[in-house]
Design a protein around this motif. Structure first.
Motif, short mmCIF file in Angstrom:
data_model
loop_
_atom_site.label_atom_id
_atom_site.label_comp_id
_atom_site.label_asym_id
_atom_site.label_seq_id
_atom_site.Cartn_x
_atom_site.Cartn_y
_atom_site.Cartn_z
N ASN A 93 -11.58 -16.19 0.65
CA ASN A 93 -11.80 -17.44 1.15
C ASN A 93 -10.80 -18.33 1.12
N ARG A 94 -9.49 -17.93 0.36
CA ARG A 94 -7.77 -18.52 1.20
C ARG A 94 -8.40 -17.83 2.58
N TYR A 95 -8.76 -16.92 3.50
CA TYR A 95 -8.30 -17.00 4.96
C TYR A 95 -9.25 -17.94 5.83
N LEU A 96 -10.28 -18.01 4.80
CA LEU A 96 -12.21 -18.35 5.70
C LEU A 96 -11.00 -19.83 5.69
N VAL A 97 -10.98 -20.61 4.28
CA VAL A 97 -10.52 -22.08 4.57
C VAL A 97 -9.63 -22.14 5.48
N LEU A 98 -8.65 -21.55 5.42
CA LEU A 98 -7.26 -21.67 6.65
C LEU A 98 -7.91 -21.04 8.02
N ALA A 99 -8.71 -20.53 8.72
CA ALA A 99 -9.53 -19.80 9.45
C ALA A 99 -10.28 -21.37 10.17
N ALA A 100 -10.73 -21.65 8.97
CA ALA A 100 -11.93 -22.77 9.78
C ALA A 100 -11.09 -24.11 10.32
N LEU A 101 -9.78 -24.42 9.50
CA LEU A 101 -8.66 -25.65 10.46
C LEU A 101 -7.42 -25.54 11.18
N ALA A 102 -8.51 -24.04 11.60
CA ALA A 102 -7.47 -23.25 12.31
C ALA A 102 -6.69 -24.07 13.65
N ASP A 103 -6.28 -23.70 14.93
CA ASP A 103 -6.47 -24.90 15.86
C ASP A 103 -6.70 -23.60 16.82
N ALA A 104 -7.16 -22.12 16.27
CA ALA A 104 -7.48 -21.41 17.58
C ALA A 104 -8.79 -20.46 16.64
N PRO A 105 -9.73 -19.43 17.60
CA PRO A 105 -9.84 -18.68 16.44
C PRO A 105 -9.40 -17.61 15.72
N GLU A 126 1.00 -19.15 -5.25
CA GLU A 126 2.57 -17.70 -4.26
C GLU A 126 1.91 -17.65 -4.00
N MET A 127 0.62 -17.24 -3.90
CA MET A 127 -0.59 -16.28 -2.72
C MET A 127 -1.16 -17.09 -1.03
N THR A 128 -1.53 -18.76 -2.30
CA THR A 128 -1.99 -19.32 -1.23
C THR A 128 0.08 -20.34 0.00
N VAL A 129 0.50 -20.12 -0.79
CA VAL A 129 2.09 -20.57 0.22
C VAL A 129 2.15 -19.33 0.97
N ALA A 130 1.84 -17.81 0.51
CA ALA A 130 2.86 -17.15 1.12
C ALA A 130 1.10 -16.82 2.60
N LEU A 131 0.31 -17.50 2.31
CA LEU A 131 -1.20 -16.89 3.68
C LEU A 131 -0.47 -18.33 3.97
N LEU A 132 0.02 -19.57 3.73
CA LEU A 132 0.48 -20.66 4.41
C LEU A 132 1.54 -20.70 5.82
N ARG A 133 2.89 -20.13 5.38
CA ARG A 133 3.37 -19.59 5.47
C ARG A 133 3.46 -18.35 7.25
N GLU A 134 2.30 -17.07 6.62
CA GLU A 134 2.11 -16.89 7.69
C GLU A 134 1.14 -17.07 8.80
N ALA A 135 0.29 -18.04 8.31
CA ALA A 135 -0.12 -19.36 9.87
C ALA A 135 0.49 -19.76 9.89
N GLY A 136 2.33 -19.98 10.09
CA GLY A 136 2.44 -20.41 10.61
C GLY A 136 3.18 -22.08 9.51
N VAL A 137 2.47 -22.78 8.66
CA VAL A 137 2.62 -23.51 8.21
C VAL A 137 4.11 -24.10 7.66
N GLU A 138 5.26 -25.00 7.75
CA GLU A 138 6.24 -25.51 6.86
C GLU A 138 5.66 -25.56 5.49
N VAL A 139 5.93 -24.54 4.12
CA VAL A 139 6.06 -25.16 2.76
C VAL A 139 7.82 -24.18 1.95
N ASP A 140 8.08 -25.76 1.38
CA ASP A 140 9.44 -25.97 0.50
C ASP A 140 8.65 -25.55 -0.97
N ASP A 141 8.53 -24.55 -1.18
CA ASP A 141 8.14 -24.54 -2.99
C ASP A 141 10.01 -24.52 -3.99
N SER A 142 10.75 -24.68 -2.88
CA SER A 142 12.20 -24.56 -3.82
C SER A 142 12.73 -25.46 -4.97
#
Length: 427
Positions: A27-39, A200-216
């Protein structure tokens, strides 16, 4: 009332169980794929009620999702308003998609099963209002049903959220945050934060999709605005859904193996091998096959499950059959899941003759001689699998509405029967 007699274990087990993909990841992958800039492409995605509800909701919001063999092809589109999101009983749908709906060009109504109307939604709705999104509530404040009135864009900025009741409140906002004009800085303000691995799963998937996340900084997440990459990804097996099968080896003795177990993971179920060893099992990872071996003896223990609350019903089922009392801590948030899981577990364990007492943040379970009877599930898939686990040793346990397991695990009964027959089980 639909009752399923949980089968007794015929003897020590020797089985391979191929568990379907992770609901949380799918379900996280589906949301990110729906908001992505390419298929994008999802390989090994779970097909269950929760994930089909997510796919259906995203389709209503303008995403094209097509099947290609066992894969899902996801083609993003502009988020559309004048739509309805049917949440069922899926927390990921009701808590991940309001922030997506805020990007729509019109109103999006959210509704769900009767039991879903009791699940808390207030922190998400309050956060959206803070970000300038209009939310109209149609029933009890802070609950389904409601309508998000999207205006095509969200400015973003800073928001405080009390996620003490569910980490999904944080994940849902983070998943859409890169599409906000200013991104998002989110601060958790509550006293506790359950299921941190899911964030942490959400943050990791965002980073894998090229999103910059600061959780320091503790309990603060900053997501920069920018594109989300369309990707070809493979979904890991659902490690929490593997739990009842692996735990069966402790109840019945013998060995149960699950292939595809990752060497590292953000899934909370990844904590399971260490927990099972403390309960008396022997575990071994050969390549990607996790083996759990037991001899029928289960040890009681004091266990903090705040990071993996979703496996608490399974561990509670083991505790009922243990050789000493067990205390489960850090799981007060389970009162707001598909049902009040702490009350439900205490009631059903007591119904079979056991002793289970609620504490402020968990349960104390004292083993007692058990007898058969009806095990109510409260429309909760993990209650159903817990009843099946107890039924391996206790004759006459009749699980009410075992079909509720389809929420995250299609054909649970077939998988369970295959495990007991010793055959390889292919999901």
């Amino acid at each position: 009332m639909d009752l399923w007699t949980a089968p007794l274990a015929p003897g020590p087990l020797d089985a391979l169980v191929d568990v379907p993909g992770s609901k949380s990841l799918t379900n996280r992958y589906l949301v990110l794929a729906a908001l992505a800039d390419a298929p994008g492409r999802l390989r090994g995605a779970l097909r269950s009620r929760d994930t089909l509800l997510m796919a259906g909701a995203l389709t209503n919001l303008g995403t094209r999702i097509e099947e290609d063999g066992t894969d899902w092809l996801v083609t993003p589109g502009a988020v559309q308003g004048s739509a309805t999101v049917q949440c069922g009983l899926a927390g990921t749908v009701m808590r991940f998609l309001p922030a997506v709906a805020a990007l729509a060009d019109g109103p999006v109504r959210f509704d769900g099963d009767d039991a879903a109307l009791a699940r808390p939604m207030g922190p998400v709705l309050t956060a959206l209002r803070t970000l300038g999104v209009r939310v109209e509530e149609h029933g009890e404040p802070g609950h389904l049903p409601f309508t998000v009135h999207g205006r095509g864009a969200v400015l973003g900025g800073q928001v405080d959220v009390d996620a003490s009741a569910s980490s999904q409140f944080v994940s849902g906002l983070l998943l859409a945050a890169a599409r906000f004009e200013r991104g998002l800085t989110l601060r958790h303000t509550g006293r506790t934060l359950p299921s941190l691995p899911h964030i942490e799963m959400t943050v990791a998937l965002l980073r894998e999709a090229g999103v910059e996340v600061d959780d320091s900084r503790p309990a603060i997440w900053q997501v920069a605005p920018g594109p989300i990459a369309g990707r070809d990804v493979r979904v890991e097996p659902d490690l929490s859904n593997a739990a009842p099968f692996l735990c069966a080896a402790l109840v019945a003795g013998g060995t149960v193996r699950v292939p595809g177990w990752p060497t590292s993971t953000t899934q909370p179920g990844g904590l399971l091998p260490g927990i099972l060893e403390r309960l008396g099992a022997t575990t071994r990872l050969d390549g990607d096959v996790l083996s759990v071996t037991g001899n029928g003896t289960i040890h009681g223990l004091d266990l903090d499950l705040h990071a993996a609350g979703e496996i608490a019903p399974t561990i509670a089922a083991l505790a009922v059959l243990a050789d000493s009392p067990t205390r489960l801590r850090g799981i007060a948030h389970l009162r707001g899941h598909e049902t009040d899981r702490l009350a439900a577990l205490a009631a059903e364990i007591t119904r079979l003759g056991g002793q289970a007492e609620q504490t402020s943040d968990g349960l104390v379970i004292t083993p007692r001689p058990l007898s058969g009877g009806t095990w109510h599930t409260y429309e909760d898939h993990r209650m159903a699998t817990a009843g099946a686990l107890i039924g391996l040793r206790v004759p006459g346990v009749e699980v009410e509405d075992v079909a509720t397991t389809a929420k995250t695990l299609p054909d649970f009964v077939g998988l369970w029967s295959g495990m007991l027959s010793g055959s390889a089980v292919l999901a």
